[in-house]
Write an enzyme that holds these catalytic residues in place. Structure first.
Site, PDB file in Angstrom:
ATOM      1  N   SER A  89       0.849  -1.186   0.000  1.00 51.52           N
ATOM      2  CA  SER A  89       0.000   0.000   0.000  1.00 51.52           C
ATOM      3  C   SER A  89       0.889   1.242   0.000  1.00 51.52           C
ATOM      4  CB  SER A  89      -0.959  -0.030   1.200  1.00 51.52           C
ATOM      5  OG  SER A  89      -1.883   1.036   1.134  1.00 51.52           O
ATOM      6  N   THR A  90       0.795   2.087   1.016  1.00 51.28           N
ATOM      7  CA  THR A  90       1.564   3.333   1.034  1.00 51.28           C
ATOM      8  C   THR A  90       3.062   3.046   0.946  1.00 51.28           C
ATOM      9  OG1 THR A  90      -0.121   4.168   2.534  1.00 51.28           O
ATOM     10  CG2 THR A  90       1.845   5.518   2.244  1.00 51.28           C
ATOM     11  N   HIS A 124      -2.651  -1.185  -3.300  1.00 51.08           N
ATOM     12  CA  HIS A 124      -3.797  -0.303  -3.112  1.00 51.08           C
ATOM     13  C   HIS A 124      -3.627   0.954  -3.969  1.00 51.08           C
ATOM     14  CE1 HIS A 124      -4.418  -2.097   1.186  1.00 51.08           C
ATOM     15  NE2 HIS A 124      -4.860  -2.910   0.228  1.00 51.08           N
ATOM     16  N   MET A 137      -0.335   1.194   5.041  1.00 53.54           N
ATOM     17  CA  MET A 137      -1.197   1.455   6.186  1.00 53.54           C
ATOM     18  C   MET A 137      -2.157   0.299   6.405  1.00 53.54           C
ATOM     19  SD  MET A 137      -2.291   5.459   5.800  1.00 53.54           S
ATOM     20  CE  MET A 137      -2.871   5.321   4.113  1.00 53.54           C
ATOM     21  N   ASP A 180      -4.411  -4.991   5.891  1.00 54.39           N
ATOM     22  CA  ASP A 180      -4.805  -5.845   4.770  1.00 54.39           C
ATOM     23  C   ASP A 180      -3.716  -6.877   4.484  1.00 54.39           C
ATOM     24  OD1 ASP A 180      -6.440  -6.742   2.720  1.00 54.39           O
ATOM     25  OD2 ASP A 180      -5.679  -5.295   1.252  1.00 54.39           O
TER      26      ASP A 180
END
Length: 349
Positions: free
Chosen positions: A165-166, A192, A285, A288
């Site tokens: 993600s991030t 993401h 973050m 998940d």
């Protein structure tokens, strides 16, 4: 409480006002100044030393990419890019991530988004997270790889599944570019990202890598030596049909707020018969992927689970959640993860 100081950079006075008002709604953030272009931004960054910057991709005089590069050279600062939902905007945003931007926000309707309030919560959340991110790692281009030796797996049917993600686009670049041509396993990825941006990411990774990288499409045959990236706005599952693996890509409801979701991808792999998964959780973050890892380990106890080390994460959320399951086999610095995969999955002689 000391608020984090934000510099808002956009060539539109309307957008500067709207974004500033949105950021002021957070009790943790304060807009210290605004800038109308890249040159103006650089002067204010040097003078004011903000904690975080929102930076428009498209600007006159000095565009967002050039401005970002100068910021990272002179005063490294967490940056969140704001991009239009166009192919050009997506390409430039992915490029910005490779130069050290922590995250990005897609403007709902072009360069001047009259409905920018539609992404108000996303702006606040991402700027808050960026202000706390381990951002210096995203601009560190050289680090010493600790050479280790890893015993290869013996399975004839490995499959690598990665969630990020991030900070993920740059992390994925470091992992995927380490894989050799003819890598004897497929690689399936959930990053993401909104629709449109994943295609640009896949194209960039494909250009930089020895393996083929593509944004996966429904019905694709999942083959060794190829990397399949979930499209933004759809769930991605691996399905087994007559002993062959295929991609199922569907627009559905988000799972725990995510579409695509790492949990959805991992749980689909748990249902594949006679395979040897290698599940990798990179920077991001939230949590998940941790539930999906539990499913994979339950169905395939030989699964190799790898998480990115706290020290090399831009955001240590998803790897931390994975490690809390007590199912992670290797906690590795980002620079080592590609090498772990190469050593674990070797061609049979």
């Amino acid at each position: 409480m000391n608020k984090k100081l934000v510099l808002v950079v956009d060539d539109s006075a309307f957008m500067r006002k709207m974004i500033s008002d949105i950021i002021h709604s957070s009790p943790y953030l304060e807009v210290i100044a605004t800038a109308r272009n890249g040159e103006d931004a650089l002067k204010k960054v040097m003078e004011l030393k903000p904690d975080v910057i929102t930076l428009d991709v498209e600007m006159p005089l000095m565009d967002g990419i050039s401005t970002l590069q100068e910021i990272m050279k002179k005063v490294p600062t967490p940056v969140v890019m704001l991009s239009s939902l166009t192919k050009s905007g997506a390409d430039k945003t992915i490029e910005a991530m490779s130069y050290g931007a922590v995250d990005f926000i897609a403007k709902p309707s072009g360069s001047i988004s009259l409905n920018i309030k539609d992404v108000e919560s996303e702006i606040v959340q991402k700027v808050e997270h960026a202000s706390r991110a381990n951002y210096k790692l995203s601009i560190n281009t050289s680090s010493s790889i600790q050479k280790k030796s890893y015993k290869p797996i013996t399975s004839n049917r490995p499959i690598v599944a990665i969630g990020s993600s991030t900070g993920g686009p740059r992390a994925l670049q470091q992992v995927i570019t380490k894989l050799p041509a003819g890598f004897p396993s497929p690689v399936v990825i959930v990053q993401h990202m909104p629709k449109g941006f994943t295609k640009s990411l896949a194209e960039r990774l494909d250009k930089l890598s020895n393996v083929t990288v593509k944004e996966v499409e429904n019905g694709d045959l999942i083959e060794n030596g190829k990397v399949y990236l979930a499209p933004g706005g759809s769930q991605f599952r691996v399905k087994e049909i007559h002993s062959r693996l295929y991609a199922e890509v569907k627009h559905e409801q988000p799972v725990n707020g995510h579409q695509p979701s790492v949990d959805v991808l991992f749980e689909s792999i748990a249902n594949v018969q006679d395979c040897h998964p290698l599940a990798v959780i990179l920077t991001g973050m939230g949590s998940d992927g941790s539930n999906g890892m539990i499913h994979i380990k339950k169905r395939h106890p030989r699964t190799i689970a790898i998480s990115q080390s706290k020290e090399t994460c831009v955001v240590y959320g998803m790897p931390q959640a994975a490690e809390k399951t007590s199912l992670v086999d290797y906690v590795e610095d980002l620079e080592n993860i590609g090498e772990v995969l190469v050593q674990k999955i070797r061609k049979k002689r």
